[in-house]
Design a protein around this motif. Structure first.
Motif, PDB file in Angstrom:
ATOM      1  N   GLY A  63      61.693 -46.175  11.237  1.00  0.00           N
ATOM      2  CA  GLY A  63      61.661 -44.758  11.578  1.00  0.00           C
ATOM      3  C   GLY A  63      62.733 -44.340  12.564  1.00  0.00           C
ATOM      4  O   GLY A  63      62.757 -43.211  13.043  1.00  0.00           O
ATOM      5  N   LEU A  81      62.113 -41.149  14.524  1.00  0.00           N
ATOM      6  CA  LEU A  81      60.702 -40.799  14.459  1.00  0.00           C
ATOM      7  C   LEU A  81      59.839 -41.630  15.398  1.00  0.00           C
ATOM      8  O   LEU A  81      58.647 -41.342  15.546  1.00  0.00           O
ATOM      9  CB  LEU A  81      60.200 -40.945  13.019  1.00  0.00           C
ATOM     10  CG  LEU A  81      60.970 -40.157  11.960  1.00  0.00           C
ATOM     11  CD1 LEU A  81      60.404 -40.434  10.574  1.00  0.00           C
ATOM     12  CD2 LEU A  81      60.956 -38.669  12.263  1.00  0.00           C
ATOM     13  N   VAL A 128      53.717 -41.626  10.787  1.00  0.00           N
ATOM     14  CA  VAL A 128      54.850 -41.430  11.698  1.00  0.00           C
ATOM     15  C   VAL A 128      54.412 -41.678  13.142  1.00  0.00           C
ATOM     16  O   VAL A 128      55.140 -42.294  13.926  1.00  0.00           O
ATOM     17  CB  VAL A 128      55.470 -40.018  11.538  1.00  0.00           C
ATOM     18  CG1 VAL A 128      56.418 -39.686  12.681  1.00  0.00           C
ATOM     19  CG2 VAL A 128      56.195 -39.922  10.198  1.00  0.00           C
TER      20      VAL A 128
END
Length: 147
Positions: A63, A81, A128
């Protein structure tokens, strides 16, 4: 005459109750995940699966914006993220639903509103949030308690 008034009163009350139910069931904030919705293990697994299909190519498995398709050639790096916290879940939700352009960023992260349900988007948001190592303990605790 009395039956007509009684029937009118009954209909008026029913219409009023119906209006209260309809307005009470509508939400003024349809574009944000329900903060009270428990996070279940399935949501995290489904979010990871959808992230893998739709987001991983640019954002990478971690991420951090290091996926195989990230846009370095045009000077744009996908968002990291791993820095998001649960308080930003509404922002993540809107970005997934409407695309990164809604956040004033490039239009390279497409809107998924026509391809995913709000529940699917919430699953991605939940995944996430697990990418931030600081969130993992809290999310694991939430899943353990609410599952």
């Amino acid at each position: 005459m009395m039956k007509i008034l009684s029937l009118r009163n009954h209909i008026s009350v029913m219409l009023l109750v119906g209006a209260v139910i309809i307005t009470g069931c509508s939400s003024s904030n349809l574009d944000a995940p329900d903060a009270e919705r428990p996070i279940h293990q399935f949501s995290l697994k489904e979010g990871k699966r959808l992230f893998g299909q739709l987001c991983l190519p640019c954002h990478g498995e971690s991420g951090q914006g290091d996926g195989i398709y990230w846009a370095s050639a045009i000077g744009i790096t996908p968002a990291d993220l791993t820095k998001f916290t649960p308080t930003e879940s509404g922002r993540i939700f809107k970005t997934v639903k409407y695309g990164s352009e809604v956040q004033g960023k490039s239009n390279l992260c497409p809107p998924w509103k026509n391809n995913l349900s709000d529940e699917d988007i919430e699953d991605i948001v939940n995944h996430v949030l697990t990418l931030n190592k600081k969130n993992k303990t809290n999310l694991a605790e939430i899943v353990r308690i609410k599952s």
